[in-house]
Write an enzyme that holds these catalytic residues in place. Structure first.
Site: not given
Ligand code: AMP
Length: 255
Positions: A30, A34, A37, A186-187
Site C-alpha cells: 500500500m 520502508h 517492504h 507505514s503507520r
Molecule cells: P502494507 O503496505 O502495509 O500493506 O504491506 C505490504 C507488505 O509488506 C505486506 O506483506 C506486509 O506484511 C509487509 N510488511 C509491512 N511491514 C513489514 C515489516 N516490518 N516487516 C516485514 N514485512 C512487512
C-alpha cells in the site's frame, strides 16, 4: 521501471514477461515504503527473474474512513526506492480500474478472518482477500511475498491460494524491526512524538514471556489501549491503539 495503471495492460505485460521465460516475483503493497517492504523486494529479486510491485491503498479493507484518509502516501520517494532496487514493473491502479464491479463481488473467509484483527475490523480481511485475489490473477506471478508482520493476513492469503488452486507460491518474509524492537510500519509515521517514544514498549511487553493477562495489564499500564493479545498456535498476536494509530505485532512463543 515500467509503470502501468491499467489492469488489462498489466495482465498482458505480465503474460509477456512469463512468455519471455522469466519467473515473476510479486510484492503487493500500500506504499509509504520502508525497510520492511524493501526486504520483501530484495527477497523477490534474489529468487525471481523479474520483480513486480504494486502500490494501491485498498479502500475496501479500511473499515474506518478516517483511517483510510490518514493513510500515508509517499509515491515519489517510493518510486525512487523501487528504481534503486532494480524493480522492473510497478502497478499503480485506480480504485475504479481495479473494482469495475464496484465491489459487488468479494472473497470471504468464514473462520480465521473473524478472529484477532478481524473481530475489531469487520470486513477488513474480505477487502484484503478480494484485492489480493485480483492482484494475483492479474499478475500470474510464480511467487508472491507477504510479511510475517501481518501474520494473520499471510495465513489467510496462503489459505485462499490453496482453497482456490492458485498457481502462485506464497512466500512469508521475516518481520523487520527497528533497533528499538518496534515493527516497521507505514503507520509509524502517523505517531505523535510522545506516542513514538512509547511505541517500542509494545514489542518489549509482548515478548516478555509473561502470561497473556499480565501482558495485557502491562500494556494498559504503559498507556496502550489494547485491542487484543491472543495466542494462536505458536504465536502471540497483539494489536494496540496509541491515540488513533493502530499497531500490530506478533512473536513466536515456546509451546
Ligand atoms: P502494507 O503496505 O502495509 O500493506 O504491506 C505490504 C507488505 O509488506 C505486506 O506483506 C506486509 O506484511 C509487509 N510488511 C509491512 N511491514 C513489514 C515489516 N516490518 N516487516 C516485514 N514485512 C512487512
Amino acid at each position: 521501471m515500467k509503470i502501468i495503471t491499467d489492469p488489462r495492460r498489466w495482465k498482458e505485460t505480465m503474460y509477456e514477461v512469463r512468455e519471455s521465460g522469466a519467473s515473476i516475483g510479486f510484492v503487493p503493497t500500500m506504499g509509504a515504503l520502508h525497510q520492511g517492504h524493501l526486504s520483501l523486494i530484495r527477497m523477490a529479486k534474489e529468487q525471481s527473474g523479474a520483480v513486480a510491485v504494486s502500490i494501491f491503498v485498498n479502500p475496501t479493507q479500511f473499515n474506518d474512513p478516517k483511517d483510510l484518509r490518514a493513510y500515508p502516501s509517499t509515491l515519489e520517494t517510493d518510486q525512487e526506492a523501487l528504481r534503486s532496487l532494480g524493480v522492473e514493473y510497478l502497478f499503480l491502479p485506480s480504485y475504479e480500474a481495479l473494482y469495475p464491479d464496484g465491489y459487488t463481488y468479494s472473497i470471504e473467509e468464514h473462520e480465521i478472518s473473524r478472529r484477532f484483527c478481524g473481530a475489531s475490523r469487520p470486513g477488513h480481511f474480505t477487502g484484503v482477500l478480494t484485492v489480493v485475489m485480483k492482484l494475483l490473477l492479474l499478475t500470474g506471478a510464480d511467487r508472491a511475498y507477504f510479511g510475517e508482520k501481518d501474520w494473520q493476513q499471510y495465513r489467510l492469503i496462503e489459505g485462499m491460494c490453496e482453497a482456490f488452486f492458485l498457481d502462485t507460491k506464497i512466500i512469508p518474509a521475516p518481520l523487520i524491526r527497528e533497533a528499538s524492537g518496534l515493527a516497521l510500519s507505514s503507520r509509524n509515521m502517523l505517531l505523535s512524538e510522545e506516542d513514538r517514544a512509547l511505541a517500542p514498549s509494545f514489542h518489549a511487553i509482548l515478548s516478555s514471556g509473561k502470561p497473556v493477562e499480565q501482558i495485557i495489564s502491562d500494556l494498559e499500564q504503559a498507556g496502550f489501549i489494547v485491542d487484543y493479545v491472543q495466542q494462536w498456535e505458536d504465536r502471540l498476536l497483539g494489536a494496540v491503539m496509541l491515540s488513533h494509530v493502530r499497531l500490530i505485532d506478533n512473536v513466536r512463543i515456546r509451546t
